[in-house]
Motif scaffolding. Structure first.
Motif, PDB file in Angstrom:
ATOM      1  N   LEU A 151       0.837  -1.206   0.000  1.00  0.00           N
ATOM      2  CA  LEU A 151       0.000   0.000   0.000  1.00  0.00           C
ATOM      3  C   LEU A 151       0.869   1.252   0.000  1.00  0.00           C
ATOM      4  CD1 LEU A 151      -2.683  -1.237   2.537  1.00  0.00           C
ATOM      5  CD2 LEU A 151      -3.089  -0.721   0.111  1.00  0.00           C
ATOM      6  N   GLN A 152       1.934   1.243   0.799  1.00  0.00           N
ATOM      7  CA  GLN A 152       2.825   2.409   0.828  1.00  0.00           C
ATOM      8  C   GLN A 152       3.509   2.603  -0.527  1.00  0.00           C
ATOM      9  OE1 GLN A 152       3.083   4.765   3.273  1.00  0.00           O
ATOM     10  NE2 GLN A 152       4.297   5.875   1.764  1.00  0.00           N
ATOM     11  N   LYS A 153       3.873   1.509  -1.190  1.00  0.00           N
ATOM     12  CA  LYS A 153       4.480   1.619  -2.529  1.00  0.00           C
ATOM     13  C   LYS A 153       3.497   2.250  -3.515  1.00  0.00           C
ATOM     14  CE  LYS A 153       7.818  -2.038  -1.919  1.00  0.00           C
ATOM     15  NZ  LYS A 153       8.048  -3.456  -1.942  1.00  0.00           N
ATOM     16  N   LEU A 154       2.229   1.827  -3.453  1.00  0.00           N
ATOM     17  CA  LEU A 154       1.208   2.450  -4.306  1.00  0.00           C
ATOM     18  C   LEU A 154       1.113   3.946  -4.009  1.00  0.00           C
ATOM     19  CD1 LEU A 154      -1.840  -0.022  -4.216  1.00  0.00           C
ATOM     20  CD2 LEU A 154      -0.336   0.457  -6.161  1.00  0.00           C
ATOM     21  N   TYR A 155       1.087   4.282  -2.734  1.00  0.00           N
ATOM     22  CA  TYR A 155       0.965   5.684  -2.336  1.00  0.00           C
ATOM     23  C   TYR A 155       2.159   6.496  -2.834  1.00  0.00           C
ATOM     24  CZ  TYR A 155      -0.137   9.691   0.636  1.00  0.00           C
ATOM     25  OH  TYR A 155      -0.452  10.938   1.091  1.00  0.00           O
ATOM     26  N   ASP A 156       3.361   5.973  -2.652  1.00  0.00           N
ATOM     27  CA  ASP A 156       4.559   6.676  -3.112  1.00  0.00           C
ATOM     28  C   ASP A 156       4.546   6.873  -4.624  1.00  0.00           C
ATOM     29  OD1 ASP A 156       5.545   6.808  -0.506  1.00  0.00           O
ATOM     30  OD2 ASP A 156       6.841   5.046  -0.752  1.00  0.00           O
ATOM     31  N   THR A 157       4.056   5.889  -5.348  1.00  0.00           N
ATOM     32  CA  THR A 157       4.039   5.949  -6.805  1.00  0.00           C
ATOM     33  C   THR A 157       3.023   6.952  -7.344  1.00  0.00           C
ATOM     34  OG1 THR A 157       4.730   3.637  -6.929  1.00  0.00           O
ATOM     35  CG2 THR A 157       3.707   4.568  -8.911  1.00  0.00           C
ATOM     36  N   TYR A 158       1.842   7.029  -6.733  1.00  0.00           N
ATOM     37  CA  TYR A 158       0.743   7.792  -7.339  1.00  0.00           C
ATOM     38  C   TYR A 158       0.278   9.027  -6.566  1.00  0.00           C
ATOM     39  CZ  TYR A 158       0.487   3.553 -10.105  1.00  0.00           C
ATOM     40  OH  TYR A 158       0.793   2.496 -10.921  1.00  0.00           O
ATOM     41  N   LYS A 159       0.822   9.277  -5.378  1.00  0.00           N
ATOM     42  CA  LYS A 159       0.306  10.390  -4.559  1.00  0.00           C
ATOM     43  C   LYS A 159       0.444  11.744  -5.245  1.00  0.00           C
ATOM     44  CE  LYS A 159       4.481  10.992  -1.826  1.00  0.00           C
ATOM     45  NZ  LYS A 159       5.078  10.860  -0.512  1.00  0.00           N
ATOM     46  N   ASN A 160       1.463  11.943  -6.045  1.00  0.00           N
ATOM     47  CA  ASN A 160       1.647  13.230  -6.728  1.00  0.00           C
ATOM     48  C   ASN A 160       0.813  13.346  -8.003  1.00  0.00           C
ATOM     49  OD1 ASN A 160       3.436  14.167  -4.768  1.00  0.00           O
ATOM     50  ND2 ASN A 160       5.175  13.196  -5.780  1.00  0.00           N
ATOM     51  N   GLN A 161       0.033  12.285  -8.292  1.00  0.00           N
ATOM     52  CA  GLN A 161      -0.825  12.298  -9.482  1.00  0.00           C
ATOM     53  C   GLN A 161      -2.303  12.408  -9.111  1.00  0.00           C
ATOM     54  OE1 GLN A 161       0.256   9.091 -12.267  1.00  0.00           O
ATOM     55  NE2 GLN A 161       2.164   8.881 -11.119  1.00  0.00           N
ATOM     56  N   GLY A 162      -2.597  12.657  -7.833  1.00  0.00           N
ATOM     57  CA  GLY A 162      -3.991  12.791  -7.411  1.00  0.00           C
ATOM     58  C   GLY A 162      -4.572  11.535  -6.791  1.00  0.00           C
ATOM     59  N   PHE A 163      -3.742  10.784  -6.089  1.00  0.00           N
ATOM     60  CA  PHE A 163      -4.159   9.531  -5.457  1.00  0.00           C
ATOM     61  C   PHE A 163      -3.947   9.622  -3.956  1.00  0.00           C
ATOM     62  CE2 PHE A 163      -2.712   5.250  -3.959  1.00  0.00           C
ATOM     63  CZ  PHE A 163      -3.911   4.577  -4.111  1.00  0.00           C
ATOM     64  N   GLU A 164      -4.897   9.091  -3.187  1.00  0.00           N
ATOM     65  CA  GLU A 164      -4.790   9.031  -1.733  1.00  0.00           C
ATOM     66  C   GLU A 164      -5.248   7.661  -1.236  1.00  0.00           C
ATOM     67  OE1 GLU A 164      -3.702  11.145   0.588  1.00  0.00           O
ATOM     68  OE2 GLU A 164      -3.392  12.902  -0.671  1.00  0.00           O
ATOM     69  N   ILE A 165      -4.623   7.207  -0.167  1.00  0.00           N
ATOM     70  CA  ILE A 165      -5.077   6.021   0.555  1.00  0.00           C
ATOM     71  C   ILE A 165      -5.623   6.515   1.882  1.00  0.00           C
ATOM     72  CG2 ILE A 165      -4.397   3.883   1.713  1.00  0.00           C
ATOM     73  CD1 ILE A 165      -2.257   3.515  -0.445  1.00  0.00           C
ATOM     74  N   LEU A 166      -6.815   6.068   2.240  1.00  0.00           N
ATOM     75  CA  LEU A 166      -7.437   6.417   3.508  1.00  0.00           C
ATOM     76  C   LEU A 166      -7.568   5.136   4.326  1.00  0.00           C
ATOM     77  CD1 LEU A 166     -10.240   8.829   2.220  1.00  0.00           C
ATOM     78  CD2 LEU A 166      -7.831   9.322   2.677  1.00  0.00           C
ATOM     79  N   ASP A 167      -6.887   5.092   5.455  1.00  0.00           N
ATOM     80  CA  ASP A 167      -6.764   3.885   6.267  1.00  0.00           C
ATOM     81  C   ASP A 167      -7.633   4.001   7.517  1.00  0.00           C
ATOM     82  OD1 ASP A 167      -5.919   1.682   7.738  1.00  0.00           O
ATOM     83  OD2 ASP A 167      -3.838   2.353   7.924  1.00  0.00           O
ATOM     84  N   PHE A 168      -8.582   3.062   7.650  1.00  0.00           N
ATOM     85  CA  PHE A 168      -9.497   3.021   8.785  1.00  0.00           C
ATOM     86  C   PHE A 168      -9.325   1.705   9.541  1.00  0.00           C
ATOM     87  CE2 PHE A 168     -11.287   6.058   5.894  1.00  0.00           C
ATOM     88  CZ  PHE A 168     -11.814   7.043   6.721  1.00  0.00           C
ATOM     89  N   PRO A 169      -8.579   1.710  10.647  1.00  0.00           N
ATOM     90  CA  PRO A 169      -8.443   0.483  11.432  1.00  0.00           C
ATOM     91  C   PRO A 169      -9.800   0.025  11.969  1.00  0.00           C
ATOM     92  CG  PRO A 169      -6.898   2.166  12.177  1.00  0.00           C
ATOM     93  CD  PRO A 169      -7.841   2.816  11.225  1.00  0.00           C
ATOM     94  N   SER A 170      -9.969  -1.283  12.038  1.00  0.00           N
ATOM     95  CA  SER A 170     -11.190  -1.864  12.594  1.00  0.00           C
ATOM     96  C   SER A 170     -10.820  -3.060  13.450  1.00  0.00           C
ATOM     97  CB  SER A 170     -12.142  -2.290  11.477  1.00  0.00           C
ATOM     98  OG  SER A 170     -13.301  -2.872  12.037  1.00  0.00           O
ATOM     99  N   ASN A 171     -11.342  -3.080  14.660  1.00  0.00           N
ATOM    100  CA  ASN A 171     -11.063  -4.168  15.593  1.00  0.00           C
ATOM    101  C   ASN A 171     -12.172  -5.220  15.551  1.00  0.00           C
ATOM    102  OD1 ASN A 171      -9.180  -5.157  17.488  1.00  0.00           O
ATOM    103  ND2 ASN A 171     -10.465  -4.509  19.185  1.00  0.00           N
ATOM    104  N   GLN A 172     -13.011  -5.181  14.516  1.00  0.00           N
ATOM    105  CA  GLN A 172     -14.180  -6.046  14.442  1.00  0.00           C
ATOM    106  C   GLN A 172     -13.882  -7.497  14.117  1.00  0.00           C
ATOM    107  OE1 GLN A 172     -17.141  -3.863  12.040  1.00  0.00           O
ATOM    108  NE2 GLN A 172     -18.633  -4.905  13.294  1.00  0.00           N
ATOM    109  N   PHE A 173     -12.718  -7.777  13.593  1.00  0.00           N
ATOM    110  CA  PHE A 173     -12.413  -9.135  13.167  1.00  0.00           C
ATOM    111  C   PHE A 173     -11.379  -9.753  14.106  1.00  0.00           C
ATOM    112  CE2 PHE A 173     -13.672  -6.623   9.490  1.00  0.00           C
ATOM    113  CZ  PHE A 173     -14.785  -7.331   9.089  1.00  0.00           C
ATOM    114  N   MET A 174     -11.871 -10.502  15.081  1.00  0.00           N
ATOM    115  CA  MET A 174     -11.048 -11.223  16.056  1.00  0.00           C
ATOM    116  C   MET A 174     -10.109 -10.303  16.839  1.00  0.00           C
ATOM    117  SD  MET A 174     -10.327 -14.809  14.083  1.00  0.00           S
ATOM    118  CE  MET A 174      -9.435 -15.485  15.472  1.00  0.00           C
ATOM    119  N   GLY A 175     -10.500  -9.053  17.033  1.00  0.00           N
ATOM    120  CA  GLY A 175      -9.702  -8.134  17.844  1.00  0.00           C
ATOM    121  C   GLY A 175      -8.312  -7.882  17.297  1.00  0.00           C
ATOM    122  N   GLN A 176      -8.171  -7.865  15.967  1.00  0.00           N
ATOM    123  CA  GLN A 176      -6.851  -7.774  15.353  1.00  0.00           C
ATOM    124  C   GLN A 176      -6.332  -6.345  15.164  1.00  0.00           C
ATOM    125  OE1 GLN A 176      -7.007 -10.266  11.835  1.00  0.00           O
ATOM    126  NE2 GLN A 176      -6.670 -12.092  13.063  1.00  0.00           N
ATOM    127  N   ALA A 177      -7.051  -5.364  15.713  1.00  0.00           N
ATOM    128  CA  ALA A 177      -6.562  -3.977  15.713  1.00  0.00           C
ATOM    129  C   ALA A 177      -6.586  -3.455  17.154  1.00  0.00           C
ATOM    130  CB  ALA A 177      -7.404  -3.099  14.791  1.00  0.00           C
TER     131      ALA A 177
END
Length: 171
Positions: free
Chosen positions: A44-70
């Motif tokens: 995901l970070q590689k995608l962000y580094d590659t495309y962020k200057n072209q109008g791309f964003e990653i929005l990360d939302f942690p969720s603890n809903q699946f077996m308490g993995q967050a």
């Protein structure tokens, strides 16, 4: 209502709409720091580094809903992501993605996604309609108009999303 009117809380617990991201291609994910897919942060970070200057964003939302993995608070999650994966894309407050208390953003994403794309064993792509988020690292790709155009299963490798991003950035 459109996606840009939805209010979220950033990792500093401040409310904001998604309006600052209007006109950009967005990859919105539900994540977890203790999941088998956590290593996808590298891709995901590689995608962000590659495309962020072209109008791309990653929005990360942690969720603890699946077996308490967050587990942990936002400061711990942010530190984990930055120290272990050098993430620089926006991190938002932990949320629920399914059920009665699902965040409005994820209700919107699920309701407005045409199909989910999954990799299959023979590397062909399989598409199917899915409403419920089944696990961490489900990824939604949103075009510059705020339309949800693709949903990728947790097993879908971030590097394989690049052609979809490029197609949207070129349009």
């Amino acid at each position: 209502m459109n996606i840009y009117d939805i209010t979220v809380k950033n990792s500093n617990h401040q409310s904001q709409t998604l309006r600052p991201f209007e006109g950009k291609v967005l990859l919105i994910i539900n994540s977890a720091t203790k999941c088998g897919y956590t290593k996808q942060y590298d891709g995901l970070q590689k995608l962000y580094d590659t495309y962020k200057n072209q109008g791309f964003e990653i929005l990360d939302f942690p969720s603890n809903q699946f077996m308490g993995q967050a587990p942990g608070d936002m400061e711990e999650i942010k530190a984990f992501c930055e120290l272990n994966f050098n993430t620089t894309f926006p991190l938002f407050e932990k949320i629920k993605v399914n059920g009665l208390f699902a965040h409005p953003l994820f209700k919107y994403l699920k309701a407005n996604t045409p199909m989910e794309i999954k990799p299959t064993e023979d590397t062909e792509l399989k598409m199917k309609k899915v409403k419920r988020i089944k696990w961490n690292f489900t990824k939604f790709l949103v075009n510059q108009k705020g339309e949800v155009v693709y949903r990728f299963s947790p097993a879908f490798n971030p590097k394989d999303i690049a052609p979809y991003i490029e197609s949207l950035l070129a349009s």
